[in-house]
Design a protein around this motif. Sequence first.
Motif, mmCIF file in Angstrom:
data_model
loop_
_atom_site.group_PDB
_atom_site.id
_atom_site.type_symbol
_atom_site.label_atom_id
_atom_site.label_comp_id
_atom_site.label_asym_id
_atom_site.label_seq_id
_atom_site.Cartn_x
_atom_site.Cartn_y
_atom_site.Cartn_z
ATOM 1 N N ILE A 1 0.698 -1.170 -0.128
ATOM 2 C CA ILE A 1 0.111 -0.158 0.108
ATOM 3 C C ILE A 1 0.693 1.180 0.000
ATOM 4 N N ALA A 2 1.862 1.362 0.832
ATOM 5 C CA ALA A 2 2.738 2.188 0.945
ATOM 6 C C ALA A 2 3.633 2.739 -0.406
ATOM 7 N N SER A 3 3.957 1.603 -1.299
ATOM 8 C CA SER A 3 4.467 1.949 -2.376
ATOM 9 C C SER A 3 3.521 2.639 -3.366
ATOM 10 N N ARG A 4 2.165 2.603 -3.186
ATOM 11 C CA ARG A 4 1.184 3.423 -4.142
ATOM 12 C C ARG A 4 0.859 4.748 -3.708
ATOM 13 N N VAL A 5 1.061 4.897 -2.333
ATOM 14 C CA VAL A 5 0.762 6.328 -1.959
ATOM 15 C C VAL A 5 1.157 7.150 -2.295
ATOM 16 N N THR A 6 0.772 8.563 -2.596
ATOM 17 C CA THR A 6 1.354 9.492 -3.171
ATOM 18 C C THR A 6 1.346 10.723 -1.986
ATOM 19 N N ASP A 7 0.627 10.645 -0.858
ATOM 20 C CA ASP A 7 0.421 11.394 0.162
ATOM 21 C C ASP A 7 1.746 11.322 0.885
ATOM 22 N N LEU B 1 2.443 4.968 7.200
ATOM 23 C CA LEU B 1 2.591 3.699 6.699
ATOM 24 C C LEU B 1 4.119 3.046 6.913
ATOM 25 N N THR B 2 5.073 3.563 6.520
ATOM 26 C CA THR B 2 6.338 3.300 6.827
ATOM 27 C C THR B 2 6.782 3.065 8.331
ATOM 28 N N ALA B 3 6.238 3.863 8.925
ATOM 29 C CA ALA B 3 6.469 3.850 10.488
ATOM 30 C C ALA B 3 5.802 2.630 10.820
ATOM 31 N N TRP B 4 4.461 2.241 10.558
ATOM 32 C CA TRP B 4 3.948 0.999 11.044
ATOM 33 C C TRP B 4 4.595 -0.179 10.644
ATOM 34 N N VAL B 5 4.892 -0.178 9.271
ATOM 35 C CA VAL B 5 5.793 -1.311 8.825
ATOM 36 C C VAL B 5 6.879 -1.760 9.819
#
Length: 83
Positions: free
Chosen positions: A20-26, A33-37
Motif C-alpha cells: 500500500i505504501a508503495s502506491r501512496v502519493t501523500d 505507513l512506513t513507520a507502521w511497517v
Amino acid sequence: MEQLEDPRDLERKIEQASRIASRVTDQTTYQRLTAWVEELRQRLRQRLAARRTKEEIRARAHDLWVQHGRPSGRDLDFWLQAE
C-alpha cells in the motif's frame, strides 16, 4: 496481557502495508505507513526471538530430563531449571 501475534500474520501485515505504501502519493500517509511497517517488523523480530528462546529452554529441559533418567511428573522442575 497482550496476546502474541503469529509471525505469519505479522509478515502478511508487513507485506500488505508495504504494498500500500508503495502506491501512496501523500507524504504524510506514506510516512505513517512506513513507520507502521517498521513497528510490525520490530514486533516480528521480538516474536521470533521469544520463539527461539522457548525452543532453547525446551531442548535444555529435555536434555536435563534425559540426564535424570526420564522421571515422570517432573516436567516443571526441569523447565524451571532450564530457564
